[in-house]
Design a protein around this motif. Structure first.
Motif, PDB file in Angstrom:
ATOM      1  N   HIS A 142      92.147  17.323  55.155  1.00  0.00           N
ATOM      2  CA  HIS A 142      93.025  17.191  53.988  1.00  0.00           C
ATOM      3  C   HIS A 142      92.222  17.367  52.699  1.00  0.00           C
ATOM      4  CE1 HIS A 142      91.191  13.213  54.210  1.00  0.00           C
ATOM      5  NE2 HIS A 142      91.504  13.064  52.937  1.00  0.00           N
ATOM      6  N   ASP A 144      92.061  15.665  48.536  1.00  0.00           N
ATOM      7  CA  ASP A 144      92.525  14.555  47.702  1.00  0.00           C
ATOM      8  C   ASP A 144      92.635  15.023  46.258  1.00  0.00           C
ATOM      9  OD1 ASP A 144      92.586  12.509  49.727  1.00  0.00           O
ATOM     10  OD2 ASP A 144      90.401  12.618  49.724  1.00  0.00           O
ATOM     11  N   HIS A 214      88.238  17.925  53.538  1.00  0.00           N
ATOM     12  CA  HIS A 214      87.360  17.159  54.425  1.00  0.00           C
ATOM     13  C   HIS A 214      88.142  16.548  55.565  1.00  0.00           C
ATOM     14  CE1 HIS A 214      88.645  14.591  51.039  1.00  0.00           C
ATOM     15  NE2 HIS A 214      88.736  13.604  51.918  1.00  0.00           N
TER      16      HIS A 214
END
Ligand SMILES: [Fe+2]
Length: 310
Positions: A142, A144, A214
């Motif tokens: 994903h 962020d 990551h």
């Protein structure tokens, strides 16, 4: 004892905020991160700020294939050594003790970067996300929407991070933001050849740049970690644009990537911010936040309310 993060001077000078680098910290053993303290926190936070599911996942698992858990949040924390779970406690800064700790740590970093205050360092909208996970649990691939100092507090963790300047991992469309998109991104095992892997033990950490993809796995014991996040004005501007582009695509108007048309970028950012300011007073309660997400982005926007396996 002052809670602090330390890093090599050369990394703070040359890598921050554009590339990841290893850090150290002194939060391991801090009473705010004991399992009883975290179980209390899981019970106290609003339900939409606690997310959990089964832990033994593949890094590229499809969002709809993530098994849910039929347990309360508090129970998950208390039984984390046995229950094969992954949990995130979001926005822990709403609790004053956690907020004070986050500010103390980031004030120290701001000083090491040569700034006199959090604001001068660009550390706005400070938020804390605590991760509690069983052994051999995976946080799938994903990105962020904020920068963070990730701190490993209990157990081992392996952090696989990928260069966001390389568009072979995620396309511009995949980087657009929308509550109706699941956080997990498409992943291919061939990416691993280009991963940077940080092997973290309690006391270790790393700097995670804005939007660098990551995935993370725990080792042979349960893990507690925290992402200490903030939004720099630069990151916030790009997030606003990626949200505006995601919303426009949903309504049939796909947009060029950020930077292709800077004038239109500016117009979209101003329009999205005006819309957001108008809606903000309605978002004070969990029920209204849930209703508004569903109204604008569809039923999928509330995906993390699922508690039981369909
Ligand atoms: Fe993350």
């Amino acid at each position: 004892m002052t809670a602090e993060i330390t890093a090599a001077e050369a990394d703070l000078a040359n890598r921050f905020p554009h590339e990841p680098f290893a850090t150290r910290h002194n939060l391991a053993g801090h009473p705010l991160f004991s399992l009883p303290a975290l179980a209390r926190l899981a019970k106290t936070l609003p339900r939409d700020r606690v997310e959990y599911n089964a832990g033994d996942l593949e890094p590229g698992v499809k969002p709809e294939d993530v098994p849910t858990l039929d347990m309360s949040a508090e129970e998950v924390v208390r039984r984390i050594e046995q229950c094969n779970a992954w949990m995130v406690l979001k926005r822990v800064e709403v609790e004053p003790a956690y907020r004070a700790l986050l500010e103390e740590v980031l004030t120290g970093v701001a000083q090491k970067l040569g700034h006199r205050s959090l604001e001068e360092a660009g550390f706005y909208d400070i938020q804390g996300f605590v991760f509690v996970a069983s052994a051999n649990a995976t946080t799938p691939f994903h990105v962020d929407p904020e920068e963070n100092f990730f701190v490993q507090i209990h157990g081992p963790k392996f952090f696989h991070i990928f260069d966001n300047r390389d568009r072979s991992f995620l396309t511009d469309e995949e980087l657009e933001m929308s509550p109706s998109k699941h956080r997990n991104k498409r992943y291919d095992p061939s990416y691993e050849a280009k991963a940077q892997v940080f092997s973290l033990q309690p006391g270790d950490g790393l700097f995670v740049p804005h939007l660098w993809p990551h995935w993370v796995r725990t080792g042979d014991s349960y893990s507690v970690s925290m992402a200490i996040t903030w939004k720099s004005p630069r990151a916030e501007r790009l997030n606003t644009l990626l949200r505006a582009n995601g919303l426009l695509r949903k309504y049939g108007f796909p947009q060029p990537a950020p930077g292709v048309n800077p004038v239109m970028d500016g117009v979209k950012i101003a329009a999205y911010r005006a819309l957001r300011t108008a809606v903000e007073p309605l978002r004070r309660t969990e029920g209204m936040r849930r209703f508004l997400r569903g109204l604008v982005f569809g039923r999928q926007a509330n995906y993390y309310y699922r508690e039981k396996k369909a």
